[in-house]
Design an enzyme around this catalytic site. Structure first.
Site, PDB file in Angstrom:
ATOM      1  N   ASP A 119      42.962  46.358  39.872  1.00  0.00           N
ATOM      2  CA  ASP A 119      42.049  47.152  40.701  1.00  0.00           C
ATOM      3  C   ASP A 119      41.269  48.168  39.872  1.00  0.00           C
ATOM      4  O   ASP A 119      41.014  49.288  40.324  1.00  0.00           O
ATOM      5  CB  ASP A 119      42.816  47.889  41.811  1.00  0.00           C
ATOM      6  CG  ASP A 119      43.356  46.909  42.845  1.00  0.00           C
ATOM      7  OD1 ASP A 119      43.107  45.702  42.682  1.00  0.00           O
ATOM      8  OD2 ASP A 119      44.005  47.346  43.783  1.00  0.00           O
TER       9      ASP A 119
ATOM     10  N   HIS B 243      52.409  37.852  48.305  1.00  0.00           N
ATOM     11  CA  HIS B 243      52.248  39.231  48.800  1.00  0.00           C
ATOM     12  C   HIS B 243      52.143  39.299  50.326  1.00  0.00           C
ATOM     13  O   HIS B 243      51.755  40.334  50.867  1.00  0.00           O
ATOM     14  CB  HIS B 243      51.009  39.900  48.193  1.00  0.00           C
ATOM     15  CG  HIS B 243      51.093  40.152  46.726  1.00  0.00           C
ATOM     16  ND1 HIS B 243      51.941  41.087  46.169  1.00  0.00           N
ATOM     17  CD2 HIS B 243      50.434  39.560  45.687  1.00  0.00           C
ATOM     18  CE1 HIS B 243      51.791  41.073  44.849  1.00  0.00           C
ATOM     19  NE2 HIS B 243      50.892  40.159  44.535  1.00  0.00           N
TER      20      HIS B 243
ATOM     21  N   SER C 232      53.946  38.705  40.476  1.00  0.00           N
ATOM     22  CA  SER C 232      53.023  39.833  40.521  1.00  0.00           C
ATOM     23  C   SER C 232      53.746  41.022  41.144  1.00  0.00           C
ATOM     24  O   SER C 232      54.388  40.892  42.184  1.00  0.00           O
ATOM     25  CB  SER C 232      51.780  39.469  41.346  1.00  0.00           C
ATOM     26  OG  SER C 232      50.955  40.596  41.553  1.00  0.00           O
TER      27      SER C 232
END
Length: 301
Positions: A18, A47, A101
């Protein structure tokens, strides 16, 4: 049956996420402050957090320990140990979801330190994951990852290839504390001809290995985006339903308030009318005396 995994790398300082960097201090904080009793980090698919226990996006295990280790170039990396579900073990053996992740909260519960709040397994390679995160950084409102974050300030790290090795569960009844015996798959059933060839020393012809399925980068990226868009639609529909329910409840509350006020007015008017009646003198129902005549009864013959 696997009880836990060996420690494996889930992230390294410096990865772009990000538009931000994974700070070395974050790695140190996550390893030092991880506490399952305070907040347990679960293993999620892509996620996504499902609402139902039989959902495809249910939890697939728990993070049970974290360690910080120096790796190549002197960088600090975070290593995790997980307690997987049977589904995750089977998935890993089938060579599915081989990338991980991290879900990082840089200021967990306003305590001033970073914390690992979740770990995702994915099939998205690191390069495509970095492209997705770069898109999310430039277009935060249009990011398909936006609906997946527990908090807007949380970070998803780029997916990295991971090798998860599972340790066998120890058998408490074994005095030497050796791993419990695992069930091995049955040997391939051989035909009579194959057995005869084996006895006379004729080696079986080698069978070609099945070709591995080929997926292009566009296929993987398209599937990832489609999955994210479907989840975003579900979140939007759920939010709209909550808004509609809130409006209905508010309208009913307003009606109850109006009816209560009207009832109070009627009650006050009734009390006033009753008080007025109580104040009026009692009526005299006695017939007045007749007037005229001398009081004698006269017979009409």
């Amino acid at each position: 049956m696997a009880a836990k995994s060996k420690f494996f790398r889930v992230g390294t300082e410096g990865d772009t996420t990000d538009g931000r960097k994974i700070e070395r201090s974050w790695i140190q904080d996550m390893a030092a402050h991880f506490n399952r009793d305070l907040y347990g980090a679960r293993v999620w698919l892509e996620h996504l957090r499902g609402l139902y226990p039989d959902s495809t996006f249910r939890a697939y295990g728990d993070v049970i320990a974290l360690e910080a280790r120096e790796v190549e170039d002197g960088k600090l990396a975070l290593f995790a140990q997980i307690d997987p579900t049977d589904d995750l073990v089977a998935m890993n053996k089938a060579r599915q979801k081989l990338y991980t992740s991290m879900e990082v909260d840089p200021n967990f519960a306003r305590r001033g330190h970073a914390y690992l709040i979740g770990l995702a397994v994915t099939d998205t390679p690191a390069s495509l994951g970095t492209e997705m995160l770069a898109f999310s950084a430039a277009n935060p409102d249009a990011s398909p990852l936006k609906a997946r974050k527990v908090s807007p300030d949380n970070i998803f790290t780029a997916a990295i290839p991971t090798t998860i090795e599972f340790e066998d569960e120890m058998d408490p009844k074994n005095p030497q504390n050796k791993p419990a015996a695992t069930t091995t798959p049955p040997a391939e059933d051989k035909t009579l001809l194959a057995r005869i060839k084996e006895l006379v020393g004729v080696k079986p012809e080698p069978q070609p290995a099945p070709a591995a399925p080929q997926f292009s980068a566009d296929d993987i990226a398209g599937s990832f985006t489609a999955l994210a868009e479907a989840h975003a639609k579900q979140v939007a529909a759920f939010s709209a339903a909550r808004t509609e329910d809130a409006a209905t409840i508010k309208a009913l509350q307003d009606q109850v308030t109006a009816l209560t006020a009207g009832l109070e007015e009627v009650s006050k008017a009734f009390d006033a009318f009753r008080a007025q009646l109580d104040a009026e003198p009692a009526p005299n129902n006695q017939r007045p005396a007749a007037t005229g005549g001398d009081g004698k009864v006269v017979t009409d013959c």
